[in-house]
Enzyme design. Structure first.
Site, mmCIF file in Angstrom:
data_model
loop_
_atom_site.group_PDB
_atom_site.id
_atom_site.type_symbol
_atom_site.label_atom_id
_atom_site.label_comp_id
_atom_site.label_asym_id
_atom_site.label_seq_id
_atom_site.Cartn_x
_atom_site.Cartn_y
_atom_site.Cartn_z
ATOM 1 C CE1 TYR A 83 51.189 45.356 45.571
ATOM 2 C CE2 TYR A 83 51.663 45.751 43.259
ATOM 3 C CZ TYR A 83 51.718 46.157 44.575
ATOM 4 O OH TYR A 83 52.307 47.342 44.902
ATOM 5 C CE LYS A 139 58.587 46.649 48.535
ATOM 6 N NZ LYS A 139 57.329 47.405 48.361
ATOM 7 C CB THR A 160 53.873 43.848 47.366
ATOM 8 O OG1 THR A 160 55.158 44.024 46.759
ATOM 9 C CG2 THR A 160 53.547 45.056 48.220
ATOM 10 N NE ARG A 176 54.195 54.980 46.448
ATOM 11 C CZ ARG A 176 54.223 56.047 45.665
ATOM 12 N NH1 ARG A 176 54.944 57.090 46.008
ATOM 13 N NH2 ARG A 176 53.534 56.084 44.537
ATOM 14 N NE ARG A 178 65.232 59.061 50.226
ATOM 15 C CZ ARG A 178 64.422 57.997 50.245
ATOM 16 N NH1 ARG A 178 64.921 56.775 50.397
ATOM 17 N NH2 ARG A 178 63.121 58.139 50.083
ATOM 18 C CB SER A 198 57.330 47.406 39.833
ATOM 19 O OG SER A 198 55.929 47.527 39.953
ATOM 20 C CG HIS A 222 53.968 50.151 49.527
ATOM 21 N ND1 HIS A 222 53.571 48.878 49.256
ATOM 22 C CD2 HIS A 222 53.948 50.784 48.321
ATOM 23 C CE1 HIS A 222 53.297 48.733 47.973
ATOM 24 N NE2 HIS A 222 53.540 49.882 47.372
HETATM 25 C C1 LIG Z 1 56.581 55.800 42.809
HETATM 26 C C2 LIG Z 1 56.610 54.526 43.609
HETATM 27 C C3 LIG Z 1 56.050 53.387 43.081
HETATM 28 C C4 LIG Z 1 56.083 52.187 43.820
HETATM 29 N N1 LIG Z 1 55.597 51.067 43.247
HETATM 30 C C5 LIG Z 1 55.663 49.887 43.935
HETATM 31 C C6 LIG Z 1 55.227 48.689 43.328
HETATM 32 O O1 LIG Z 1 54.796 48.661 42.178
HETATM 33 N N2 LIG Z 1 55.310 47.558 44.082
HETATM 34 C C7 LIG Z 1 55.787 47.536 45.360
HETATM 35 O O2 LIG Z 1 55.839 46.497 46.004
HETATM 36 N N3 LIG Z 1 56.246 48.671 45.938
HETATM 37 C C8 LIG Z 1 56.196 49.838 45.262
HETATM 38 N N4 LIG Z 1 56.678 50.985 45.839
HETATM 39 C C9 LIG Z 1 57.261 50.920 47.187
HETATM 40 C C10 LIG Z 1 58.761 50.615 47.108
HETATM 41 O O3 LIG Z 1 59.027 49.321 46.658
HETATM 42 C C11 LIG Z 1 59.459 50.772 48.457
HETATM 43 O O4 LIG Z 1 58.798 49.967 49.420
HETATM 44 C C12 LIG Z 1 59.564 52.182 48.975
HETATM 45 O O5 LIG Z 1 59.658 53.107 47.919
HETATM 46 C C13 LIG Z 1 60.788 52.290 49.872
HETATM 47 O O6 LIG Z 1 60.918 53.532 50.427
HETATM 48 P P1 LIG Z 1 61.864 54.692 49.820
HETATM 49 O O7 LIG Z 1 61.146 55.197 48.609
HETATM 50 O O8 LIG Z 1 61.909 55.684 50.936
HETATM 51 O O9 LIG Z 1 63.215 54.108 49.497
HETATM 52 C C14 LIG Z 1 56.666 52.171 45.123
HETATM 53 C C15 LIG Z 1 57.247 53.333 45.616
HETATM 54 C C16 LIG Z 1 57.253 54.502 44.876
HETATM 55 C C17 LIG Z 1 57.921 55.724 45.441
#
Ligand SMILES: Cc1cc2nc3c(=O)[nH]c(=O)nc-3n(C[C@H](O)[C@H](O)[C@H](O)COP(=O)(O)O)c2cc1C
Length: 366
Positions: free
Chosen positions: A133, A232, A159, A259, A291, A110, A256
């Site tokens: 980013y 992404k 992303t 999120r 999962r 990341s 994401h």
């Molecule tokens: C705690 C956390 C931090 C994340 N940080 C980033 C990030 O810095 N950059 C990014 O592109 N995606 C980030 N993501 C998204 C993940 O890359 C990914 O898209 C997502 O977690 C996939 O789903 P899953 O957690 O169900 O496997 C983050 C996800 C989590 C849970």
């Protein structure tokens, strides 16, 4: 760190993570945007899909090996980019990268890693990609790109689904703040977004989004580097031509992990329409809710070339450190091999929509 002996699946790591980690960090890692509807949908959609195996297929010489962007992978599985691994382990991304190397798994680091990207690369012989980013200042973006190139990163993943942070009520309620000693060290000194305007204009549009990137910036980035550039966070097939015109080398279907924008569809539910639009011109990855090994088979059946996992990596890192992540990856890899054997698919290429039951059902788009 001792992994409890009843830890035999990714869900077990998640359970132990919830029991051990303090509420603020738990809210940051597990918390989705707003009401968590998309995060739940990611899981529900996988669970709704059913596999339809072929019996007694010839499995001699079977392998889950695949090639992605010219890179050889033992499994069509990568560690996706997640921020701040030091939140749950003192070694942070160094531990994760070593677990990736032990299990011969690719890792996307990341932009918000809590360890310098050069140190992560030096600690791991595993192939690493860097997520980034687009920064408000192009010079800052280029600094990251050159650092990644010099450190031996093999691809860049931009992303595109988080030009602004989502509505993160779960984190807000828990009052999450980054603890001392944990920071986005690779972005230090970069120009921030325009300060939030107090009176004149919207804090979102005239503040955070004053320098929001567009597809022209992706095209610009692709011209700046010889590394393959993936995007992404694509969910709408209408964006596929724009991404391809910009020159991307791959597309990650992602929301994401639920999120950013809540109530968007589960990634597995939109995968096939995007695969149809891409028509094999670039590799397609998917994340969100993976999962089980069977989830990977379902994603490949609907058109993905590989998948990524996010939260499970942090769960395992929190529960068992480096060994926990390596163990978790091994569980998932073994589950994938079992699922391939039991569906009668001797290779990754043999996994197609014929392995799904009810081809008119949700998610299949047929
Ligand atoms: C705690 C956390 C931090 C994340 N940080 C980033 C990030 O810095 N950059 C990014 O592109 N995606 C980030 N993501 C998204 C993940 O890359 C990914 O898209 C997502 O977690 C996939 O789903 P899953 O957690 O169900 O496997 C983050 C996800 C989590 C849970």
């Amino acid at each position: 760190m001792r992994v409890p002996p009843d830890t035999v699946s990714l869900a077990d790591y998640e359970r132990h993570f919830h029991a051990r980690i303090e509420p603020g960090i738990r809210a940051y890692i597990a918390g989705a945007a707003a009401d968590g509807i998309t995060q739940q949908a990611n899981r529900d959609a996988f669970d709704r899909l059913r596999l339809l195996p072929r019996a007694l297929a010839d499995l001699r010489g079977a392998t889950a090996h695949t090639t992605l962007l010219g890179q050889s992978l033992d499994y069509p599985l990568l560690i996706g980019p997640t921020a701040f691994h030091k939140l749950v382990d003192a070694d942070g991304e160094l531990a994760t990268a070593q677990a990736a190397a032990l299990t011969r798994t690719g890792m996307v680091v990341s932009a918000q890693a809590s360890v310098p990207l050069e140190a992560i690369a030096a600690s791991s012989p595993s192939p690493l990609w860097l997520q980034l980013y687009l920064q408000p200042a192009r010079d800052d973006t280029l600094t990251l790109v050159r650092r990644a190139e010099n450190a031996g990163y093999q691809a860049l993943m931009v992303t595109i689904d988080a030009v602004v942070s989502g509505v993160r009520n779960i984190e807000q309620r828990a009052g999450f703040r980054l603890p001392d000693g944990v920071a986005a060290v690779n972005l230090q000194g970069f120009r921030p977004n325009a300060p939030v305007v107090a009176r004149a204009g919207s804090p979102v549009f005239q503040g955070m989004l004053a320098n929001a990137p567009t597809w022209d910036d992706i095209a610009w980035l692709c011209r700046q580097t010889t590394l393959p550039v993936l995007v992404k966070g694509l969910l709408n097939p209408a964006d596929v031509p724009r991404a391809l015109d910009a020159g991307v080398a791959g597309i990650v279907v992602s929301n994401h992990g639920g999120r950013t924008l809540d109530t968007v569809p589960a990634t597995i539910d939109v995968l096939q329409t995007i695969a149809n639009a891409v028509a094999g011109r670039v590799p397609l990855l998917l994340d969100g809710g993976i999962r089980r090994g069977t989830d990977i088979v379902k994603a490949l059946a609907l058109g993905a070339n590989a998948v990524m996992i996010g939260q499970p990596v942090l769960h395992a890192l929190a529960v068992g450190g480096l060994a926990g992540v390596a163990h978790m990856l091994t569980i998932l890899q073994t589950e994938l091999e079992i699922a391939m054997a039991l569906t009668g698919a001797p290779t990754v290429e043999a996994i197609d929509a014929s392995l799904l039951w009810n081809p008119g059902g949700p998610g299949t788009g047929l």
